[in-house]
Scaffold this motif. Structure first.
Motif, mmCIF file in Angstrom:
data_model
loop_
_atom_site.group_PDB
_atom_site.id
_atom_site.type_symbol
_atom_site.label_atom_id
_atom_site.label_comp_id
_atom_site.label_asym_id
_atom_site.label_seq_id
_atom_site.Cartn_x
_atom_site.Cartn_y
_atom_site.Cartn_z
ATOM 1 N N GLY A 93 -15.457 -13.434 16.423
ATOM 2 C CA GLY A 93 -16.925 -13.354 16.543
ATOM 3 C C GLY A 93 -17.411 -11.949 16.233
ATOM 4 N N ASN A 94 -16.659 -10.945 16.691
ATOM 5 C CA ASN A 94 -16.866 -9.541 16.303
ATOM 6 C C ASN A 94 -18.352 -9.162 16.264
ATOM 7 O OD1 ASN A 94 -15.807 -7.029 15.389
ATOM 8 N ND2 ASN A 94 -16.047 -7.603 13.254
ATOM 9 N N VAL A 95 -18.800 -8.556 15.209
ATOM 10 C CA VAL A 95 -20.176 -8.050 15.115
ATOM 11 C C VAL A 95 -21.198 -9.187 15.253
ATOM 12 C CG1 VAL A 95 -21.837 -6.877 13.619
ATOM 13 C CG2 VAL A 95 -19.449 -6.121 13.668
ATOM 14 N N THR A 96 -20.899 -10.313 14.627
ATOM 15 C CA THR A 96 -21.859 -11.426 14.633
ATOM 16 C C THR A 96 -22.130 -11.928 16.046
ATOM 17 O OG1 THR A 96 -20.881 -12.012 12.521
ATOM 18 C CG2 THR A 96 -22.379 -13.610 13.480
ATOM 19 N N PRO A 129 -6.609 -10.446 9.933
ATOM 20 C CA PRO A 129 -7.476 -9.596 10.750
ATOM 21 C C PRO A 129 -7.954 -8.351 10.017
ATOM 22 C CG PRO A 129 -5.192 -9.334 11.415
ATOM 23 C CD PRO A 129 -5.206 -10.397 10.350
ATOM 24 N N GLY A 130 -8.998 -7.737 10.597
ATOM 25 C CA GLY A 130 -9.540 -6.489 10.073
ATOM 26 C C GLY A 130 -11.039 -6.584 9.888
ATOM 27 N N CYS A 131 -11.688 -5.443 9.886
ATOM 28 C CA CYS A 131 -13.144 -5.398 9.711
ATOM 29 C C CYS A 131 -13.495 -4.246 8.778
ATOM 30 C CB CYS A 131 -13.837 -5.242 11.060
ATOM 31 S SG CYS A 131 -15.646 -5.138 10.946
ATOM 32 N N PRO A 132 -13.429 -4.504 7.479
ATOM 33 C CA PRO A 132 -12.893 -5.715 6.858
ATOM 34 C C PRO A 132 -11.366 -5.627 6.780
ATOM 35 C CG PRO A 132 -13.580 -4.194 5.150
ATOM 36 C CD PRO A 132 -13.904 -3.531 6.457
ATOM 37 N N PRO A 133 -10.697 -6.732 6.490
ATOM 38 C CA PRO A 133 -9.256 -6.662 6.259
ATOM 39 C C PRO A 133 -8.963 -5.794 5.039
ATOM 40 C CG PRO A 133 -10.015 -8.949 6.403
ATOM 41 C CD PRO A 133 -11.236 -8.090 6.309
ATOM 42 N N VAL A 148 -12.188 -18.100 4.905
ATOM 43 C CA VAL A 148 -13.538 -18.149 5.472
ATOM 44 C C VAL A 148 -13.886 -16.824 6.132
ATOM 45 C CG1 VAL A 148 -15.087 -19.315 7.081
ATOM 46 C CG2 VAL A 148 -13.332 -20.629 5.868
ATOM 47 N N GLU A 149 -14.955 -16.185 5.631
ATOM 48 C CA GLU A 149 -15.481 -14.971 6.261
ATOM 49 C C GLU A 149 -16.606 -15.338 7.229
ATOM 50 O OE1 GLU A 149 -17.199 -11.806 3.718
ATOM 51 O OE2 GLU A 149 -18.790 -11.663 5.203
ATOM 52 N N GLY A 150 -16.635 -14.680 8.390
ATOM 53 C CA GLY A 150 -17.798 -14.769 9.268
ATOM 54 C C GLY A 150 -17.644 -15.761 10.401
ATOM 55 N N GLY A 161 -10.953 -11.993 8.346
ATOM 56 C CA GLY A 161 -11.699 -10.919 8.998
ATOM 57 C C GLY A 161 -12.048 -11.211 10.450
ATOM 58 N N ASP A 162 -12.425 -10.134 11.142
ATOM 59 C CA ASP A 162 -12.601 -10.217 12.594
ATOM 60 C C ASP A 162 -13.791 -11.067 13.033
ATOM 61 O OD1 ASP A 162 -10.380 -8.670 12.807
ATOM 62 O OD2 ASP A 162 -11.420 -6.823 13.385
ATOM 63 N N CYS A 163 -14.842 -11.164 12.221
ATOM 64 C CA CYS A 163 -15.971 -12.010 12.637
ATOM 65 C C CYS A 163 -15.537 -13.469 12.687
ATOM 66 C CB CYS A 163 -17.165 -11.827 11.700
ATOM 67 S SG CYS A 163 -17.990 -10.244 11.912
ATOM 68 N N ALA A 164 -14.746 -13.907 11.709
ATOM 69 C CA ALA A 164 -14.241 -15.283 11.736
ATOM 70 C C ALA A 164 -13.235 -15.463 12.869
ATOM 71 C CB ALA A 164 -13.598 -15.634 10.393
ATOM 72 N N GLY A 214 -21.253 -16.525 8.934
ATOM 73 C CA GLY A 214 -22.017 -15.459 9.578
ATOM 74 C C GLY A 214 -21.273 -14.144 9.522
ATOM 75 N N GLY A 215 -21.329 -13.481 8.382
ATOM 76 C CA GLY A 215 -20.662 -12.185 8.188
ATOM 77 C C GLY A 215 -21.515 -11.323 7.280
ATOM 78 N N CYS A 216 -21.058 -10.078 7.079
ATOM 79 C CA CYS A 216 -21.892 -9.112 6.336
ATOM 80 C C CYS A 216 -21.534 -9.054 4.859
ATOM 81 C CB CYS A 216 -21.717 -7.730 6.954
ATOM 82 S SG CYS A 216 -20.114 -6.981 6.604
ATOM 83 N N SER A 217 -20.543 -9.838 4.447
ATOM 84 C CA SER A 217 -19.983 -9.890 3.096
ATOM 85 C C SER A 217 -18.951 -8.799 2.852
ATOM 86 C CB SER A 217 -21.040 -9.885 1.981
ATOM 87 O OG SER A 217 -21.365 -8.579 1.587
ATOM 88 N N GLY A 218 -18.722 -7.955 3.871
ATOM 89 C CA GLY A 218 -17.720 -6.893 3.711
ATOM 90 C C GLY A 218 -16.316 -7.433 3.467
ATOM 91 N N CYS A 219 -16.002 -8.574 4.065
ATOM 92 C CA CYS A 219 -14.671 -9.163 3.845
ATOM 93 C C CYS A 219 -14.534 -9.602 2.385
ATOM 94 C CB CYS A 219 -14.447 -10.341 4.784
ATOM 95 S SG CYS A 219 -14.346 -9.885 6.517
ATOM 96 N N HIS A 220 -15.610 -10.142 1.819
ATOM 97 C CA HIS A 220 -15.561 -10.509 0.402
ATOM 98 C C HIS A 220 -15.482 -9.265 -0.482
ATOM 99 C CE1 HIS A 220 -16.455 -14.734 1.372
ATOM 100 N NE2 HIS A 220 -16.059 -14.984 0.135
HETATM 101 S S1 SF4 Z 1 -15.219 -8.682 9.830
HETATM 102 FE FE1 SF4 Z 1 -16.380 -6.788 9.434
HETATM 103 S S2 SF4 Z 1 -16.512 -6.693 7.189
HETATM 104 FE FE2 SF4 Z 1 -15.972 -8.835 7.723
HETATM 105 S S3 SF4 Z 1 -17.944 -9.900 7.911
HETATM 106 FE FE3 SF4 Z 1 -17.442 -9.149 9.954
HETATM 107 S S4 SF4 Z 1 -18.488 -7.152 10.114
HETATM 108 FE FE4 SF4 Z 1 -18.406 -7.685 7.937
#
Ligand code: SF4
Length: 180
Positions: free
Chosen positions: A93-96, A148-152, A60-62, A87-90, A15-21
Motif C-alpha cells: 500500500g506504501n504511499v498510496t 519490492p522497492g520504491c521504485p524497484p 502490476v504497479e500500485g 513495487g511497494d505500493c502494490a 494506484g501508483g505514481c508511475s515510478g515503477c514503470h
Molecule cells: S512503489 Fe514508489 S515508485 Fe512505485 S508507484 Fe509506489 S510510490 Fe511510485
C-alpha cells in the motif's frame, strides 16, 4: 504463448505514481532482449484499451485504491496465468495507503476543491469511486510474486523477469533485496 513462441507479457498501472514503470523503462537495452522473448500485449506504453485474454505474465504497479482499480485487478487475475506485484505500493500500500487513516470524504474535500479561490471545481463524478482504504494487491487477488522497492531497482526487475521467462517462481537473491 504469443507470436514466435514468445510469452504474452503485460504491465498494469493501478494506484501508483508511475515510478515503477519508469524503473521498468530503465531496463534500457535489456528491453530489446526482453522483446525477443516476450510480446508486450498491454500496458501504459501501448494504446490498447481492453486488457486481453490469455496473458502469461502481468506485472502490476500500485495499490488497489478505487473501484476502477478493483475491477482491473479482478480482470487481470482472471486473464493472467502469473501476476506479480511490482513495487511497494502494490505490495504494502506504501504511499498510496497514506490516506487510509482519513475518511474518504475528507480526502476528497482536501484534493478536489469546491471551486473556491478561483480554482475550477472538479467533477466528482469523473473520479473513480475511492475504496474506504487503499489495499495491497494480494489482499484483493492472489499473486504469484513480489518485486519490492520504491521504485524497484531495474536490476531487481530484470532478475525477477529472468525467473519468469525461465518459468520459475520469482526468486530474488539477498543482494537483490537490499534497499539502497
Ligand atoms: S512503489 Fe514508489 S515508485 Fe512505485 S508507484 Fe509506489 S510510490 Fe511510485
Amino acid at each position: 504463448m504469443g507470436r514466435r513462441g514468445r510469452i504474452r507479457f503485460a504491465t498494469v498501472w493501478l494506484g501508483g505514481c508511475s515510478g515503477c514503470h519508469m524503473s521498468f523503462l530503465d531496463l534500457d537495452e535489456r528491453l530489446v532482449e526482453l522483446a525477443g522473448k516476450a510480446e508486450l500485449v498491454y500496458g501504459p506504453f501501448m494504446d490498447v484499451k481492453e486488457f486481453p485474454q490469455k496473458v502469461d505474465v502481468t506485472l502490476v504497479e500500485g495499490a488497489v485504491a478505487n473501484r476502477a482499480n478493483l475491477s482491473m485487478a479482478e480482470k487481470v487475475r482472471e486473464r493472467s496465468r502469473i501476476v506479480v506485484s511490482l513495487g511497494d505500493c502494490a505490495i504494502t500500500g506504501n504511499v498510496t495507503s497514506m490516506r487510509n487513516h482519513l475518511p474518504v470524504a475528507d480526502v476528497l474535500a482536501t484534493f478536489l476543491n469546491d471551486g473556491e479561490g478561483g480554482v475550477p471545481a472538479m467533477d466528482y463524478d469523473a473520479v473513480p469511486e475511492l475504496l474506504p482504504r487503499a489495499l495491497p494487491l494480494h489482499q484483493v487477488i492472489p499473486v504469484e510474486g513480489f518485486i519490492p522497492g520504491c521504485p524497484p531497482d531495474p536490476d531487481r526487475i530484470w532478475a525477477a523477469i529472468g525467473c519468469l521467462l525461465r518459468g520459475e517462481p520469482v526468486h530474488l537473491e539477498s543482494d537483490m533485496l537490499t534497499f539502497g
